[in-house]
Design a protein around this motif. Structure first.
Motif, PDB file in Angstrom:
ATOM      1  N   LEU A  57       9.089  -1.497   4.124  1.00  0.00           N
ATOM      2  CA  LEU A  57       7.644  -1.287   4.231  1.00  0.00           C
ATOM      3  C   LEU A  57       7.308  -0.049   5.029  1.00  0.00           C
ATOM      4  CD1 LEU A  57       6.565  -4.941   5.113  1.00  0.00           C
ATOM      5  CD2 LEU A  57       6.919  -3.907   2.865  1.00  0.00           C
ATOM      6  N   HIS A  58       6.189   0.568   4.664  1.00  0.00           N
ATOM      7  CA  HIS A  58       5.592   1.581   5.511  1.00  0.00           C
ATOM      8  C   HIS A  58       5.130   0.866   6.781  1.00  0.00           C
ATOM      9  CE1 HIS A  58       2.649   4.476   6.964  1.00  0.00           C
ATOM     10  NE2 HIS A  58       3.253   5.371   6.220  1.00  0.00           N
ATOM     11  N   PRO A  59       5.333   1.455   7.982  1.00  0.00           N
ATOM     12  CA  PRO A  59       5.051   0.728   9.229  1.00  0.00           C
ATOM     13  C   PRO A  59       3.609   0.209   9.354  1.00  0.00           C
ATOM     14  CG  PRO A  59       5.573   3.062   9.636  1.00  0.00           C
ATOM     15  CD  PRO A  59       5.926   2.769   8.225  1.00  0.00           C
ATOM     16  N   HIS A  60       2.646   0.867   8.722  1.00  0.00           N
ATOM     17  CA  HIS A  60       1.256   0.436   8.908  1.00  0.00           C
ATOM     18  C   HIS A  60       0.737  -0.422   7.770  1.00  0.00           C
ATOM     19  CE1 HIS A  60       1.136   3.002  12.355  1.00  0.00           C
ATOM     20  NE2 HIS A  60       1.513   4.036  11.627  1.00  0.00           N
ATOM     21  N   SER A  61       1.645  -0.923   6.934  1.00  0.00           N
ATOM     22  CA  SER A  61       1.134  -1.646   5.767  1.00  0.00           C
ATOM     23  C   SER A  61       1.277  -3.148   5.922  1.00  0.00           C
ATOM     24  CB  SER A  61       1.839  -1.166   4.500  1.00  0.00           C
ATOM     25  OG  SER A  61       3.085  -1.784   4.342  1.00  0.00           O
ATOM     26  N   ALA A 113      -4.328  -6.394   0.123  1.00  0.00           N
ATOM     27  CA  ALA A 113      -3.360  -5.687   0.973  1.00  0.00           C
ATOM     28  C   ALA A 113      -4.091  -4.733   1.916  1.00  0.00           C
ATOM     29  CB  ALA A 113      -2.375  -4.906   0.103  1.00  0.00           C
ATOM     30  N   ARG A 114      -3.476  -4.506   3.083  1.00  0.00           N
ATOM     31  CA  ARG A 114      -4.112  -3.627   4.069  1.00  0.00           C
ATOM     32  C   ARG A 114      -3.185  -2.498   4.473  1.00  0.00           C
ATOM     33  NH1 ARG A 114      -6.437  -8.702   6.456  1.00  0.00           N
ATOM     34  NH2 ARG A 114      -8.693  -8.379   6.620  1.00  0.00           N
ATOM     35  N   PHE A 115      -3.797  -1.373   4.847  1.00  0.00           N
ATOM     36  CA  PHE A 115      -3.071  -0.221   5.391  1.00  0.00           C
ATOM     37  C   PHE A 115      -3.838   0.186   6.640  1.00  0.00           C
ATOM     38  CE2 PHE A 115      -2.038   4.391   5.399  1.00  0.00           C
ATOM     39  CZ  PHE A 115      -0.658   4.290   5.417  1.00  0.00           C
ATOM     40  N   HIS A 116      -3.167   0.250   7.787  1.00  0.00           N
ATOM     41  CA  HIS A 116      -3.863   0.442   9.072  1.00  0.00           C
ATOM     42  C   HIS A 116      -4.989  -0.577   9.231  1.00  0.00           C
ATOM     43  CE1 HIS A 116      -1.908   4.095  10.436  1.00  0.00           C
ATOM     44  NE2 HIS A 116      -2.108   4.664   9.281  1.00  0.00           N
ATOM     45  N   GLY A 117      -4.795  -1.780   8.757  1.00  0.00           N
ATOM     46  CA  GLY A 117      -5.800  -2.830   8.919  1.00  0.00           C
ATOM     47  C   GLY A 117      -6.958  -2.762   7.943  1.00  0.00           C
ATOM     48  N   GLN A 118      -6.961  -1.753   7.089  1.00  0.00           N
ATOM     49  CA  GLN A 118      -8.083  -1.551   6.158  1.00  0.00           C
ATOM     50  C   GLN A 118      -7.621  -1.899   4.737  1.00  0.00           C
ATOM     51  OE1 GLN A 118      -9.588   2.488   6.478  1.00  0.00           O
ATOM     52  NE2 GLN A 118     -10.501   2.375   4.445  1.00  0.00           N
ATOM     53  N   ARG A 119      -8.472  -2.604   4.007  1.00  0.00           N
ATOM     54  CA  ARG A 119      -8.052  -3.063   2.684  1.00  0.00           C
ATOM     55  C   ARG A 119      -7.859  -1.911   1.705  1.00  0.00           C
ATOM     56  NH1 ARG A 119      -7.701  -8.587   2.973  1.00  0.00           N
ATOM     57  NH2 ARG A 119      -9.602  -9.660   3.633  1.00  0.00           N
ATOM     58  N   VAL A 120      -6.825  -1.990   0.883  1.00  0.00           N
ATOM     59  CA  VAL A 120      -6.706  -1.028  -0.213  1.00  0.00           C
ATOM     60  C   VAL A 120      -7.884  -1.256  -1.152  1.00  0.00           C
ATOM     61  CG1 VAL A 120      -4.189  -0.893  -0.045  1.00  0.00           C
ATOM     62  CG2 VAL A 120      -5.219  -2.467  -1.692  1.00  0.00           C
ATOM     63  N   GLY A 121      -8.309  -0.160  -1.751  1.00  0.00           N
ATOM     64  CA  GLY A 121      -9.532  -0.208  -2.561  1.00  0.00           C
ATOM     65  C   GLY A 121     -10.683   0.449  -1.830  1.00  0.00           C
ATOM     66  N   PRO A 143       0.820  -1.212   0.000  1.00  0.00           N
ATOM     67  CA  PRO A 143       0.000   0.000   0.000  1.00  0.00           C
ATOM     68  C   PRO A 143       0.858   1.269   0.000  1.00  0.00           C
ATOM     69  CG  PRO A 143      -0.791  -1.550   1.657  1.00  0.00           C
ATOM     70  CD  PRO A 143       0.522  -2.081   1.158  1.00  0.00           C
ATOM     71  N   ALA A 144       0.390   2.261  -0.757  1.00  0.00           N
ATOM     72  CA  ALA A 144       1.021   3.585  -0.723  1.00  0.00           C
ATOM     73  C   ALA A 144       0.636   4.265   0.593  1.00  0.00           C
ATOM     74  CB  ALA A 144       0.552   4.402  -1.918  1.00  0.00           C
ATOM     75  N   ASP A 145       1.285   5.383   0.891  1.00  0.00           N
ATOM     76  CA  ASP A 145       1.046   6.104   2.153  1.00  0.00           C
ATOM     77  C   ASP A 145      -0.285   6.858   2.070  1.00  0.00           C
ATOM     78  OD1 ASP A 145       0.956   7.724   4.341  1.00  0.00           O
ATOM     79  OD2 ASP A 145       2.868   8.742   3.959  1.00  0.00           O
ATOM     80  N   MET A 146      -1.372   6.159   2.369  1.00  0.00           N
ATOM     81  CA  MET A 146      -2.699   6.747   2.195  1.00  0.00           C
ATOM     82  C   MET A 146      -3.033   7.781   3.274  1.00  0.00           C
ATOM     83  SD  MET A 146      -3.480   5.655  -0.674  1.00  0.00           S
ATOM     84  CE  MET A 146      -5.042   6.534  -0.796  1.00  0.00           C
TER      85      MET A 146
END
Ligand SMILES: *Cc1c(COP(=O)(O)O)cnc(C)c1O
Length: 368
Positions: free
Chosen positions: A275-279, A164-172, A137-140
């Motif tokens: 990796l970004h820490p939250h990804s 893939a997830r960012f802060h536990g949330q799916r990309v998309g 995930p990019a830095d959303m």
């Protein structure tokens, strides 16, 4: 030992009875376009990603084009994206009549550098097309904040990041709309071309539904000129069988990545994914940077190991985009990655023995 880059056949064998039965069902019903399997897959995919709507379409490229059009992007508009991606990301922008505005990527994550968005904005900027490259995930956090304050649409290119997830949330689920590819080699792949557009926005969903099928809501009433961009029923049937396995496959990919990380640690000049820490990435590709990449790739090939390069030439340096007039040094990070990146074998069915073999040979190639 031979190590392929991906292995689609062994995945078929593992699911053969279900896949064959799904094909059989569609053929027996002879409902090939927008049938039951198609609608069932749309519902399942929306539930998996966590959006209200998922629309099956003909490819990831077409998903991107329809998503941009449904956001109202067209001639005179500018869309910000990155030059370090597959060309489809940018083809979609041009096909709407809008103009590509590139910003460089972050040298550690290879995704859009959010600091470069503000300086690239003009009065014409309408959207940011963010790519979650390689399955990371990019830095959303930063990108969403900038886009919200500037009222820019966010379109996510999730063609390499199913699940893939960012802060536990799916990309998309971060943007106004997001696009997936089901090209056979993607983390969720069909047996031909396919794609999906996902969104929580009713108006965007309605627009994509209209445009993908010749602008018709009722048969032979065409509200607008549209496209022939549907997902066919045989592909949807395959995807319906595969989707319940996606999380397990992504888990296996992460385990393989962890083993690669461990075994490659400390080899001089080799840079493993950061990796970004939250990804929580899904490693569509496992990409390392190595010195003398072409030679390393050649040594691995001699040893029976297939690798890839994603991507050897950044888009601003491609023949297709010379008319945009960007010198190489306009996007120095993307430029420098071209001769350094190497994608190692990565697919769920990969074994630890194969990974050890790849790393041993990579070590030899760097020492020699
Ligand atoms: C695969 C891919 C696409 C295009 O998907 P297709 O289904 O091949 O049209 C777009 N963007 C990225 C980043 C991709 O990897």
């Amino acid at each position: 030992m031979k190590v392929p880059f991906v292995d689609l056949h062994s995945q078929y064998l593992a699911l053969k009875p279900q896949i064959d039965a799904a094909f059989q069902r569609v053929v027996e019903q002879s409902a090939f376009i927008l049938g039951e399997e198609h609608d069932a897959f749309e519902r399942a995919f929306a539930a998996y990603i966590g959006t209200r709507h998922a629309l099956g379409v003909s490819s990831g490229t077409d998903a991107l084009e329809l998503a941009l059009l449904a956001c109202g992007i067209g001639p005179g508009d500018e869309v910000i994206t990155v030059p370090h991606t597959f060309i489809a990301t940018c083809e979609a922008i041009t096909r709407t009549g809008a103009t590509i505005r590139w910003v460089d990527v972050d040298p550690s994550t290879y995704n859009m550098d959010p600091h470069l968005i503000e300086p690239a904005l003009t009065a014409k900027t309408k959207a940011v097309l963010v790519v979650h490259l390689y399955g990371q995930p990019a830095d959303m956090d930063s990108i969403s904040k900038i886009c919200r304050s500037r009222r820019l649409k966010i379109v996510e290119d999730c063609c390499q990041s199913h699940g893939a997830r960012f802060h536990g949330q799916r990309v998309g689920t971060f943007g106004d709309v997001a696009c997936f590819s089901f090209y056979p080699g993607k983390n969720l792949g069909a047996y031909g071309d396919g794609g999906a557009v996902v969104t929580n926005d009713q108006a965007i969903a309605d627009r994509v539904r209209l445009l993908r099928n010749h602008g018709q809501r009722d048969k032979y009433t065409h509200l607008v000129e549209g496209y022939c961009h549907r997902l066919d029923n045989l592909q949807a049937a395959v995807l319906g069988v595969k989707l319940p396995h996606l999380d397990e496959w992504n888990h296996q990919r992460r385990q393989h990545a962890a083993l690669y990380d461990k075994l490659l640690n400390g080899i001089p000049g080799v840079i493993t994914p950061r990796l970004h820490p939250h990804s929580e990435p899904v490693y569509h590709l496992y990409v390392v940077q190595v010195p003398q990449r072409d030679r390393v790739q050649d040594v691995l090939k001699q040893a029976g190991i297939a690798t890839g390069i994603h991507y050897p030439i950044p888009l601003h340096e491609q023949p297709a985009y010379q008319h945009l007039g960007h010198p190489n040094e306009d996007f120095p990070v993307s430029h420098d990655l071209g001769p350094r990146v190497l994608s190692l074998p990565m697919f769920p069915e990969l074994t630890s023995t194969q990974i050890e073999f790849v790393v041993e040979n990579l070590k030899t190639s760097i020492r020699s």
